[in-house]
Design an enzyme around this catalytic site. Structure first.
Site, PDB file in Angstrom:
ATOM      1  N   ASP A  97     -10.847   3.067   3.858  1.00 26.22           N
ATOM      2  CA  ASP A  97     -11.609   1.220   3.819  1.00 26.22           C
ATOM      3  C   ASP A  97     -13.135   1.263   3.660  1.00 26.22           C
ATOM      4  OD1 ASP A  97      -9.534  -0.529   3.836  1.00 26.22           O
ATOM      5  OD2 ASP A  97      -9.269  -0.048   5.968  1.00 26.22           O
ATOM      6  N   GLN A 121      -5.136  -1.853   9.148  1.00 25.13           N
ATOM      7  CA  GLN A 121      -4.729  -3.127   8.748  1.00 25.13           C
ATOM      8  C   GLN A 121      -5.506  -4.214   9.507  1.00 25.13           C
ATOM      9  OE1 GLN A 121      -3.755  -3.692   5.700  1.00 25.13           O
ATOM     10  NE2 GLN A 121      -4.171  -5.800   5.742  1.00 25.13           N
ATOM     11  N   LYS A 169       0.690  -1.225   0.020  1.00 24.86           N
ATOM     12  CA  LYS A 169      -0.032   0.103  -0.248  1.00 24.86           C
ATOM     13  C   LYS A 169       0.911   1.215  -0.031  1.00 24.86           C
ATOM     14  CE  LYS A 169      -3.772  -2.453   2.119  1.00 24.86           C
ATOM     15  NZ  LYS A 169      -4.613  -2.807   3.111  1.00 24.86           N
TER      16      LYS A 169
HETATM   17  N1  GUN Z   1      -7.511  -6.960   5.313  1.00 24.84           N
HETATM   18  C1  GUN Z   1      -7.771  -7.508   4.431  1.00 24.84           C
HETATM   19  N2  GUN Z   1      -8.279  -6.790   3.685  1.00 24.84           N
HETATM   20  C2  GUN Z   1      -8.287  -5.381   4.236  1.00 24.84           C
HETATM   21  C3  GUN Z   1      -8.419  -4.292   3.778  1.00 24.84           C
HETATM   22  O1  GUN Z   1      -9.189  -4.020   2.615  1.00 24.84           O
HETATM   23  N3  GUN Z   1      -8.622  -3.193   4.506  1.00 24.84           N
HETATM   24  C4  GUN Z   1      -7.708  -3.355   5.696  1.00 24.84           C
HETATM   25  N4  GUN Z   1      -7.875  -2.400   6.545  1.00 24.84           N
HETATM   26  N5  GUN Z   1      -7.500  -4.664   6.203  1.00 24.84           N
HETATM   27  C5  GUN Z   1      -7.554  -5.572   5.481  1.00 24.84           C
END
Ligand code: GUN
Length: 283
Positions: free
Chosen positions: A116, A93, A49
């Site tokens: 998100d 995350q 990311k």
């Molecule tokens: N864990 C798995 N997919 C995601 C996501 O799209 N965002 C976040 N914050 N954690 C995740």
């Protein structure tokens, strides 16, 4: 085969151009990524990311916290980021280590910085079809379909998986696009028969090669959200690609299908966040 990597590059190019425009107006979009603990998959996602941000000119900050972080410490960090002017988007995350309350953490994120789209306010907006931020993975899948000229309208759409991150919001976006949507899960009876009715089948179960050839209607569009490991430890999806490929009309590979699109959508949401926080129109 739908080339998610190539399509995500196009999106990233348009995001980079938008970042340029914002910077010319004195606005640098910023994303904070919070990682708690030592999960190797989460570590990889977070690193990717940040690389993505750098590649399009978005400023990013990483907060890597130890496994022993308390709920209070994590909430304090989120609150600090909520008030930080250089940060437009906050991503914590998931999953968090056992003992931390994810729901409370998500609720603490300022909904205007919730790139998100996990905050209940943003989830509610997705439900009523008035999205501020599009949920990254489902939105990435809608982009893939759009790019290939596949409209869900009037089609039978089956989503396997009911997570808050993928399954539920995916079903909503397909519904908003006038698909007829069924959500299946581990307790579903007659799963195979239901899947075989799907014109568009989205697999988000988290089990390697779960979708076998006998579950797919000839000519169906098959979207694979899985990031699994097969019996040899090799990365694979929720779909038995080798056997389903010849039956489907379109199929996404793993890797190189949905994953890069999810990442691209996060960048788009960060731009949206920067615009909203600077009083700009986002539509
Ligand atoms: N864990 C798995 N997919 C995601 C996501 O799209 N965002 C976040 N914050 N954690 C995740």
């Amino acid at each position: 085969m739908i080339d998610g990597k190539a399509i995500s590059k196009e999106i990233k190019a348009s995001v980079a151009a938008e970042v340029e425009k914002l910077k010319a107006m004195g606005i640098t979009p910023g994303l904070a990524v919070v990682l708690v603990g030592n999960d190797p998959a989460s570590r990889t996602y977070v690193t990717n990311k940040e690389k993505d941000c750098a590649s399009v000119g978005i400023y990013s900050e990483e907060y890597a916290l130890p496994e022993t972080t308390t709920q209070k410490e994590l909430l304090e960090l989120v609150q600090t980021l909520n008030s930080k002017k250089t940060i437009n988007g906050i991503l914590v995350q998931l999953p968090l280590p056992a003992g931390l309350n994810e729901e409370e953490v998500i609720k603490t994120i300022n909904p205007l910085k919730d790139v998100d789209a996990f905050h209940p306010e943003n989830v509610g907006r997705i439900m009523i079809g008035n999205c501020r931020f599009l949920p990254c993975t489902p939105a990435g899948i809608m982009e893939l379909l759009h790019h290939e000229g596949i409209s869900p309208e009037g089609k039978r759409c089956v989503v396997i998986g009911r997570s808050n991150i993928v399954g539920k919001p995916m079903a909503m976006l397909l519904l908003h696009a006038n698909g007829t949507v069924t959500i299946c899960h581990s307790k579903t009876r007659g799963l195979k028969e239901i899947c075989r009715e799907a014109d568009i089948l989205v697999a988000a179960v988290g089990k390697p090669k779960f979708v076998t050839a006998d579950m797919v209607k000839p000519g169906a569009v098959v979207i694979d959200v899985g990031m699994d490991r097969d019996e040899n430890g090799k990365l694979c999806g929720d779909v038995d690609f080798a056997n389903v490929e010849s039956i489907a009309s379109y199929i996404t590979p793993v890797p190189g299908g949905v994953g890069p699109m999810t990442r691209a959508m996060l960048l788009k949401n960060t731009i949206t966040a920067a615009k909203i926080q600077n009083g700009m129109d986002v539509i």
